[in-house]
Design a protein around this motif. Sequence first.
Motif, PDB file in Angstrom:
ATOM      1  N   PRO A  36      66.477 -10.483  36.544  1.00 18.13           N
ATOM      2  CA  PRO A  36      67.611 -11.399  36.515  1.00 18.13           C
ATOM      3  C   PRO A  36      68.655 -10.978  35.487  1.00 18.13           C
ATOM      4  CG  PRO A  36      65.834 -12.370  35.266  1.00 18.13           C
ATOM      5  CD  PRO A  36      65.305 -11.076  35.859  1.00 18.13           C
ATOM      6  N   TYR A  37      69.873 -11.481  35.710  1.00 17.97           N
ATOM      7  CA  TYR A  37      70.998 -11.223  34.816  1.00 17.97           C
ATOM      8  C   TYR A  37      71.490 -12.536  34.221  1.00 17.97           C
ATOM      9  CZ  TYR A  37      71.072  -7.070  37.804  1.00 17.97           C
ATOM     10  OH  TYR A  37      70.717  -5.951  38.511  1.00 17.97           O
ATOM     11  N   VAL A  38      71.920 -12.488  32.982  1.00 17.06           N
ATOM     12  CA  VAL A  38      72.639 -13.616  32.402  1.00 17.06           C
ATOM     13  C   VAL A  38      74.106 -13.290  32.604  1.00 17.06           C
ATOM     14  CG1 VAL A  38      73.127 -14.959  30.324  1.00 17.06           C
ATOM     15  CG2 VAL A  38      70.817 -14.060  30.716  1.00 17.06           C
ATOM     16  N   VAL A  39      74.810 -14.203  33.266  1.00 18.89           N
ATOM     17  CA  VAL A  39      76.196 -13.943  33.639  1.00 18.89           C
ATOM     18  C   VAL A  39      77.111 -15.055  33.155  1.00 18.89           C
ATOM     19  CG1 VAL A  39      75.518 -12.624  35.683  1.00 18.89           C
ATOM     20  CG2 VAL A  39      75.995 -15.063  35.904  1.00 18.89           C
ATOM     21  N   GLN A  40      78.380 -14.684  32.966  1.00 15.23           N
ATOM     22  CA  GLN A  40      79.414 -15.674  32.692  1.00 15.23           C
ATOM     23  C   GLN A  40      80.357 -15.655  33.886  1.00 15.23           C
ATOM     24  OE1 GLN A  40      82.073 -15.048  29.357  1.00 15.23           O
ATOM     25  NE2 GLN A  40      82.266 -17.270  29.124  1.00 15.23           N
ATOM     26  N   TRP A  41      80.414 -16.784  34.597  1.00 16.28           N
ATOM     27  CA  TRP A  41      81.215 -16.902  35.811  1.00 16.28           C
ATOM     28  C   TRP A  41      82.694 -17.000  35.479  1.00 16.28           C
ATOM     29  CZ3 TRP A  41      79.073 -15.775  40.280  1.00 16.28           C
ATOM     30  CH2 TRP A  41      77.678 -15.828  40.367  1.00 16.28           C
ATOM     31  N   ASP A  42      83.517 -16.748  36.478  1.00 18.03           N
ATOM     32  CA  ASP A  42      84.967 -16.774  36.288  1.00 18.03           C
ATOM     33  C   ASP A  42      85.489 -18.154  35.887  1.00 18.03           C
ATOM     34  OD1 ASP A  42      84.450 -17.792  38.823  1.00 18.03           O
ATOM     35  OD2 ASP A  42      85.698 -16.343  39.869  1.00 18.03           O
ATOM     36  N   ASP A  43      84.687 -19.217  36.075  1.00 15.61           N
ATOM     37  CA  ASP A  43      85.105 -20.546  35.623  1.00 15.61           C
ATOM     38  C   ASP A  43      84.626 -20.851  34.201  1.00 15.61           C
ATOM     39  OD1 ASP A  43      82.400 -21.104  35.891  1.00 15.61           O
ATOM     40  OD2 ASP A  43      82.662 -22.651  37.422  1.00 15.61           O
ATOM     41  N   GLY A  44      83.930 -19.863  33.570  1.00 13.81           N
ATOM     42  CA  GLY A  44      83.532 -19.990  32.172  1.00 13.81           C
ATOM     43  C   GLY A  44      82.085 -20.372  31.919  1.00 13.81           C
ATOM     44  N   HIS A  45      81.368 -20.900  32.921  1.00 12.16           N
ATOM     45  CA  HIS A  45      79.985 -21.293  32.637  1.00 12.16           C
ATOM     46  C   HIS A  45      79.044 -20.091  32.717  1.00 12.16           C
ATOM     47  CE1 HIS A  45      79.210 -21.599  37.044  1.00 12.16           C
ATOM     48  NE2 HIS A  45      77.947 -21.510  36.702  1.00 12.16           N
ATOM     49  N   GLU A  46      77.924 -20.204  32.024  1.00 13.58           N
ATOM     50  CA  GLU A  46      76.917 -19.135  31.995  1.00 13.58           C
ATOM     51  C   GLU A  46      75.669 -19.593  32.736  1.00 13.58           C
ATOM     52  OE1 GLU A  46      76.103 -17.806  28.012  1.00 13.58           O
ATOM     53  OE2 GLU A  46      78.211 -17.358  27.621  1.00 13.58           O
ATOM     54  N   SER A  47      74.978 -18.636  33.346  1.00 11.00           N
ATOM     55  CA  SER A  47      73.730 -18.944  34.032  1.00 11.00           C
ATOM     56  C   SER A  47      72.889 -17.691  34.171  1.00 11.00           C
ATOM     57  CB  SER A  47      74.006 -19.539  35.423  1.00 11.00           C
ATOM     58  OG  SER A  47      74.615 -18.594  36.269  1.00 11.00           O
ATOM     59  N   THR A  48      71.620 -17.902  34.492  1.00 10.38           N
ATOM     60  CA  THR A  48      70.734 -16.804  34.861  1.00 10.38           C
ATOM     61  C   THR A  48      70.902 -16.615  36.360  1.00 10.38           C
ATOM     62  OG1 THR A  48      69.191 -17.367  33.112  1.00 10.38           O
ATOM     63  CG2 THR A  48      68.339 -16.008  34.912  1.00 10.38           C
ATOM     64  N   PHE A  49      71.071 -15.374  36.792  1.00  6.13           N
ATOM     65  CA  PHE A  49      71.437 -15.105  38.176  1.00  6.13           C
ATOM     66  C   PHE A  49      70.507 -14.071  38.786  1.00  6.13           C
ATOM     67  CE2 PHE A  49      74.147 -12.777  41.277  1.00  6.13           C
ATOM     68  CZ  PHE A  49      74.373 -13.820  42.159  1.00  6.13           C
ATOM     69  N   TYR A  50      69.976 -14.398  39.965  1.00  8.71           N
ATOM     70  CA  TYR A  50      69.188 -13.484  40.776  1.00  8.71           C
ATOM     71  C   TYR A  50      70.023 -13.168  42.018  1.00  8.71           C
ATOM     72  CZ  TYR A  50      65.091 -14.855  38.028  1.00  8.71           C
ATOM     73  OH  TYR A  50      64.200 -15.088  37.027  1.00  8.71           O
ATOM     74  N   PRO A  51      70.630 -11.992  42.124  1.00  9.56           N
ATOM     75  CA  PRO A  51      71.523 -11.699  43.249  1.00  9.56           C
ATOM     76  C   PRO A  51      70.807 -11.679  44.596  1.00  9.56           C
ATOM     77  CG  PRO A  51      71.474  -9.884  41.666  1.00  9.56           C
ATOM     78  CD  PRO A  51      70.507 -10.901  41.198  1.00  9.56           C
ATOM     79  N   ALA A  52      71.531 -12.115  45.615  1.00  6.19           N
ATOM     80  CA  ALA A  52      71.054 -12.052  47.000  1.00  6.19           C
ATOM     81  C   ALA A  52      71.839 -10.956  47.723  1.00  6.19           C
ATOM     82  CB  ALA A  52      71.255 -13.409  47.669  1.00  6.19           C
ATOM     83  N   ALA A  53      71.669 -10.887  49.031  1.00  4.78           N
ATOM     84  CA  ALA A  53      72.297  -9.831  49.822  1.00  4.78           C
ATOM     85  C   ALA A  53      73.822  -9.923  49.842  1.00  4.78           C
ATOM     86  CB  ALA A  53      71.759  -9.862  51.248  1.00  4.78           C
ATOM     87  N   ASP A  54      74.374 -11.089  49.505  1.00  8.37           N
ATOM     88  CA  ASP A  54      75.825 -11.260  49.524  1.00  8.37           C
ATOM     89  C   ASP A  54      76.489 -10.856  48.213  1.00  8.37           C
ATOM     90  OD1 ASP A  54      74.783 -13.338  48.049  1.00  8.37           O
ATOM     91  OD2 ASP A  54      76.011 -14.897  48.973  1.00  8.37           O
ATOM     92  N   ALA A  55      75.729 -10.297  47.288  1.00  9.82           N
ATOM     93  CA  ALA A  55      76.256  -9.904  45.972  1.00  9.82           C
ATOM     94  C   ALA A  55      76.327  -8.384  45.853  1.00  9.82           C
ATOM     95  CB  ALA A  55      75.382 -10.467  44.865  1.00  9.82           C
TER      96      ALA A  55
END
Length: 67
Positions: A36-55
């Motif tokens: 998993p990745y820790v990401v900061q989204w373009d709206d400013g919030h952060e989350s742990t992210f597990y990419p799917a096929a659409d990423a």
Amino acid sequence: MQARKGDWVVVRGHQVGEPDRKALIIDVHGRDGAPPYVVQWDDGHESTFYPAADAVIERHAAPAPPR
């Protein structure tokens, strides 16, 4: 999927007219760049992210070496 800190993850819109979402990868928790990745989204919030096929990962270009 492999990424490194400073890369971007882009999630494609699921419907016609829906915009893509983009997040900056600020930490990588998997082995050898895997999720998993820790990401900061373009709206400013952060989350742990597990990419799917659409990423997809957009590599952060390294700065050119000084001459």
